[in-house]
Design a protein around this motif. Sequence first.
Motif, PDB file in Angstrom:
ATOM      1  N   ARG A  53       0.886  -1.259  -0.051  1.00 19.05           N
ATOM      2  CA  ARG A  53      -0.188   0.014  -0.158  1.00 19.05           C
ATOM      3  C   ARG A  53       0.913   1.066  -0.030  1.00 19.05           C
ATOM      4  NH1 ARG A  53      -5.082  -1.851   1.664  1.00 19.05           N
ATOM      5  NH2 ARG A  53      -5.214  -3.902   2.570  1.00 19.05           N
ATOM      6  N   VAL A  54       0.915   1.919  -1.015  1.00 19.96           N
ATOM      7  CA  VAL A  54       1.822   3.115  -1.338  1.00 19.96           C
ATOM      8  C   VAL A  54       1.271   4.580  -1.059  1.00 19.96           C
ATOM      9  CG1 VAL A  54       3.346   3.979  -2.833  1.00 19.96           C
ATOM     10  CG2 VAL A  54       2.936   1.642  -2.865  1.00 19.96           C
ATOM     11  N   THR A  55       1.961   5.443  -0.106  1.00 18.59           N
ATOM     12  CA  THR A  55       1.591   6.619  -0.175  1.00 18.59           C
ATOM     13  C   THR A  55       2.513   7.383  -0.931  1.00 18.59           C
ATOM     14  OG1 THR A  55       0.385   6.722   2.083  1.00 18.59           O
ATOM     15  CG2 THR A  55       1.570   8.782   1.250  1.00 18.59           C
ATOM     16  N   ALA A  56       2.178   7.793  -2.048  1.00 14.16           N
ATOM     17  CA  ALA A  56       2.856   8.594  -3.030  1.00 14.16           C
ATOM     18  C   ALA A  56       3.041  10.058  -2.722  1.00 14.16           C
ATOM     19  CB  ALA A  56       2.696   8.019  -4.417  1.00 14.16           C
ATOM     20  N   ASN A  57       4.377  10.474  -2.552  1.00 15.67           N
ATOM     21  CA  ASN A  57       4.455  11.864  -2.454  1.00 15.67           C
ATOM     22  C   ASN A  57       4.503  12.587  -3.737  1.00 15.67           C
ATOM     23  OD1 ASN A  57       6.995  13.809  -1.759  1.00 15.67           O
ATOM     24  ND2 ASN A  57       5.062  14.764  -1.068  1.00 15.67           N
ATOM     25  N   TYR A  58       4.320  14.051  -3.938  1.00 10.93           N
ATOM     26  CA  TYR A  58       4.865  14.715  -5.184  1.00 10.93           C
ATOM     27  C   TYR A  58       4.681  16.108  -4.578  1.00 10.93           C
ATOM     28  CZ  TYR A  58      -0.142  15.837  -5.756  1.00 10.93           C
ATOM     29  OH  TYR A  58      -1.459  16.497  -5.498  1.00 10.93           O
ATOM     30  N   ARG A  59       5.690  17.029  -5.211  1.00  7.68           N
ATOM     31  CA  ARG A  59       5.519  18.305  -4.795  1.00  7.68           C
ATOM     32  C   ARG A  59       4.606  19.163  -5.541  1.00  7.68           C
ATOM     33  NH1 ARG A  59      11.152  21.940  -4.288  1.00  7.68           N
ATOM     34  NH2 ARG A  59      10.941  21.602  -6.578  1.00  7.68           N
ATOM     35  N   SER A  60       4.702  19.219  -7.003  1.00  7.55           N
ATOM     36  CA  SER A  60       3.977  19.845  -7.857  1.00  7.55           C
ATOM     37  C   SER A  60       3.057  19.193  -8.898  1.00  7.55           C
ATOM     38  CB  SER A  60       4.830  20.857  -8.649  1.00  7.55           C
ATOM     39  OG  SER A  60       5.803  19.865  -9.432  1.00  7.55           O
ATOM     40  N   SER A  61       3.449  18.580  -9.822  1.00  9.47           N
ATOM     41  CA  SER A  61       2.712  17.968 -10.683  1.00  9.47           C
ATOM     42  C   SER A  61       2.131  16.422 -10.092  1.00  9.47           C
ATOM     43  CB  SER A  61       2.849  17.815 -11.936  1.00  9.47           C
ATOM     44  OG  SER A  61       2.366  17.112 -12.876  1.00  9.47           O
ATOM     45  N   ASN A  62       1.250  15.815 -10.357  1.00  6.65           N
ATOM     46  CA  ASN A  62       0.778  14.395 -10.145  1.00  6.65           C
ATOM     47  C   ASN A  62       0.196  14.005 -11.348  1.00  6.65           C
ATOM     48  OD1 ASN A  62      -1.773  15.450 -10.481  1.00  6.65           O
ATOM     49  ND2 ASN A  62      -2.645  14.649  -8.429  1.00  6.65           N
ATOM     50  N   ALA A  63       0.521  14.423 -12.639  1.00  4.70           N
ATOM     51  CA  ALA A  63       0.004  13.885 -13.696  1.00  4.70           C
ATOM     52  C   ALA A  63       0.546  12.160 -14.025  1.00  4.70           C
ATOM     53  CB  ALA A  63       0.815  14.486 -15.013  1.00  4.70           C
ATOM     54  N   ARG A 122      -2.318   5.883  -2.797  1.00  2.00           N
ATOM     55  CA  ARG A 122      -2.877   7.492  -2.302  1.00  2.00           C
ATOM     56  C   ARG A 122      -1.613   8.327  -2.634  1.00  2.00           C
ATOM     57  NH1 ARG A 122      -6.471   4.589  -1.827  1.00  2.00           N
ATOM     58  NH2 ARG A 122      -7.963   4.442  -0.417  1.00  2.00           N
ATOM     59  N   MET A 123      -2.172   9.620  -3.139  1.00  2.00           N
ATOM     60  CA  MET A 123      -1.372  10.463  -3.473  1.00  2.00           C
ATOM     61  C   MET A 123      -1.447  11.698  -2.645  1.00  2.00           C
ATOM     62  SD  MET A 123      -1.862  10.927  -7.733  1.00  2.00           S
ATOM     63  CE  MET A 123      -3.497  11.319  -7.468  1.00  2.00           C
ATOM     64  N   VAL A 124      -0.174  12.228  -2.069  1.00  2.00           N
ATOM     65  CA  VAL A 124      -0.239  13.402  -1.202  1.00  2.00           C
ATOM     66  C   VAL A 124       0.738  14.421  -1.527  1.00  2.00           C
ATOM     67  CG1 VAL A 124      -0.085  14.118   1.240  1.00  2.00           C
ATOM     68  CG2 VAL A 124      -0.843  11.732   0.761  1.00  2.00           C
ATOM     69  N   GLN A 125       0.353  15.687  -1.726  1.00  2.00           N
ATOM     70  CA  GLN A 125       1.132  16.652  -2.061  1.00  2.00           C
ATOM     71  C   GLN A 125       1.783  17.387  -1.135  1.00  2.00           C
ATOM     72  OE1 GLN A 125       0.869  20.290  -1.552  1.00  2.00           O
ATOM     73  NE2 GLN A 125       2.704  20.616  -2.653  1.00  2.00           N
ATOM     74  N   ALA A 126       3.049  17.675  -0.948  1.00  2.00           N
ATOM     75  CA  ALA A 126       3.921  18.227   0.090  1.00  2.00           C
ATOM     76  C   ALA A 126       5.114  18.706  -0.409  1.00  2.00           C
ATOM     77  CB  ALA A 126       3.997  17.457   1.342  1.00  2.00           C
ATOM     78  N   HIS A 130       9.557  21.925   3.900  1.00  5.10           N
ATOM     79  CA  HIS A 130       8.889  22.601   4.901  1.00  5.10           C
ATOM     80  C   HIS A 130       8.339  21.762   6.174  1.00  5.10           C
ATOM     81  CE1 HIS A 130       8.503  26.647   2.834  1.00  5.10           C
ATOM     82  NE2 HIS A 130       8.125  25.963   1.695  1.00  5.10           N
ATOM     83  N   GLU A 131       8.770  22.082   7.300  1.00  9.06           N
ATOM     84  CA  GLU A 131       8.410  20.896   8.492  1.00  9.06           C
ATOM     85  C   GLU A 131       7.103  20.686   8.742  1.00  9.06           C
ATOM     86  OE1 GLU A 131       9.776  20.401  13.155  1.00  9.06           O
ATOM     87  OE2 GLU A 131       9.779  22.671  12.094  1.00  9.06           O
ATOM     88  N   ALA A 132       6.052  21.978   8.514  1.00  8.41           N
ATOM     89  CA  ALA A 132       4.630  21.530   8.634  1.00  8.41           C
ATOM     90  C   ALA A 132       4.083  20.755   7.627  1.00  8.41           C
ATOM     91  CB  ALA A 132       3.926  22.982   8.728  1.00  8.41           C
ATOM     92  N   GLN A 133       4.503  20.931   6.451  1.00 10.74           N
ATOM     93  CA  GLN A 133       4.032  20.185   5.265  1.00 10.74           C
ATOM     94  C   GLN A 133       4.474  18.613   5.845  1.00 10.74           C
ATOM     95  OE1 GLN A 133       3.765  21.439   1.229  1.00 10.74           O
ATOM     96  NE2 GLN A 133       4.084  23.506   2.172  1.00 10.74           N
ATOM     97  N   VAL A 134       5.508  18.211   6.067  1.00 11.63           N
ATOM     98  CA  VAL A 134       6.151  16.909   6.078  1.00 11.63           C
ATOM     99  C   VAL A 134       5.314  15.956   7.331  1.00 11.63           C
ATOM    100  CG1 VAL A 134       8.010  15.432   7.114  1.00 11.63           C
ATOM    101  CG2 VAL A 134       8.495  17.344   5.674  1.00 11.63           C
ATOM    102  N   ARG A 135       5.003  16.948   8.281  1.00 13.13           N
ATOM    103  CA  ARG A 135       4.086  16.375   9.468  1.00 13.13           C
ATOM    104  C   ARG A 135       2.694  16.020   8.877  1.00 13.13           C
ATOM    105  NH1 ARG A 135       5.813  20.517  14.178  1.00 13.13           N
ATOM    106  NH2 ARG A 135       7.655  19.360  15.016  1.00 13.13           N
ATOM    107  N   ALA A 136       2.309  17.235   7.892  1.00  6.32           N
ATOM    108  CA  ALA A 136       0.873  16.849   7.296  1.00  6.32           C
ATOM    109  C   ALA A 136       0.947  15.600   6.573  1.00  6.32           C
ATOM    110  CB  ALA A 136       0.695  18.062   6.716  1.00  6.32           C
ATOM    111  N   LEU A 137       2.044  15.455   5.820  1.00  5.65           N
ATOM    112  CA  LEU A 137       2.227  14.225   5.072  1.00  5.65           C
ATOM    113  C   LEU A 137       1.895  12.902   5.767  1.00  5.65           C
ATOM    114  CD1 LEU A 137       2.959  12.558   2.295  1.00  5.65           C
ATOM    115  CD2 LEU A 137       5.326  12.936   3.104  1.00  5.65           C
ATOM    116  N   PHE A 138       2.752  12.786   7.041  1.00  7.90           N
ATOM    117  CA  PHE A 138       2.439  11.685   7.654  1.00  7.90           C
ATOM    118  C   PHE A 138       1.286  11.671   8.247  1.00  7.90           C
ATOM    119  CE2 PHE A 138       6.922  11.456   7.113  1.00  7.90           C
ATOM    120  CZ  PHE A 138       7.113  10.255   6.983  1.00  7.90           C
ATOM    121  N   SER A 139       0.562  12.720   8.798  1.00  8.38           N
ATOM    122  CA  SER A 139      -0.613  12.623   9.354  1.00  8.38           C
ATOM    123  C   SER A 139      -1.596  12.283   8.472  1.00  8.38           C
ATOM    124  CB  SER A 139      -1.038  14.015   9.743  1.00  8.38           C
ATOM    125  OG  SER A 139      -2.415  14.094  10.222  1.00  8.38           O
TER     126      SER A 139
END
Length: 292
Positions: free
Chosen positions: A33-43, A58-62, A66-75
């Motif tokens: 089960r993969v959480t796939a992180n991307y910064r700008s485009s998810n095409a 699951r795709m998650v932009q971050a 930025h520390e807050a965005q990393v925490r949000a990614l794991f949340s």
Amino acid sequence: MDLDLKDVHVLVTGANGGIGLETTRLFLKHGARVTANYRSSNAALTQLISETDHEHLRMVQADLSHEAQVRALFSHSGDTGWGEVEIAVINHAVSLRTHVPLKDMPIEQWERTFSNNLTSSFLVAREYLRGLERGVRAAVPEASLGSKPETSGARAFGERAALVFVGSTAGKYGEAMHADYAASKSAMMYGLTLSLKNEIVQVAPRARVNCVAPGWVRTPMTSEVLQDPQAIYRSLATVPLKKVAEASDVANQIVLLASTKVSGHVTGQVLMVEGGMEGRLLYMPADFGLDA
């Protein structure tokens, strides 16, 4: 081959292109089960969803600098119902295409590169270790009660834990005109990898930390450079296999290192995926007054 990755929760950073996309695809193929992180485009990830079991992706932009965005990614990753991340692949990085000698490099470029490549990797690794610790602690009461998994294929959380960094030949051999990138990768490959392989076992006793370091890889980002015959020559002149890697060449090694079943006694290693490269070609024949 069964790599015992079914239903394990994997995070792949920089998952939208090249190595990250192929790594995501391969983990999915093995049932993760993969959480796939991307910064700008998810095409590219959107296209992958149409090709595979979207319930396992699951795709998650971050922006991982930025520390807050990393925490949000794991949340967000924890909100999927898959539990904490058990395997993390830290793959994201940036490298300027322009050549800048260190004597001319603005401090802003140096700091930006380290923020995007090294500090962001620290932030992701830190949150991963914190989540790993939560997951292991949550599993202890159940284990202490003597309960048994519902299925014979189940694994206690943390038994398959692994962190895989993606470095670069630049971190081993350096890269003239890109000293910021090379230095950030070297710190990851050696300082971080070798330190964390000793720390992670304090969180999960069988957890491992390794690094895969590719050379030139044929990806959308390198396609323009690799159309130049001189660039290819300089890249392959010290490579015995005399070829540019495909993204799958690197992804295969990442997934194998992440698998406790096949790499359970491998930790603290930097695996070079560069066709046997021996170093950098510094000069061309013309630099010595010779005909090409």
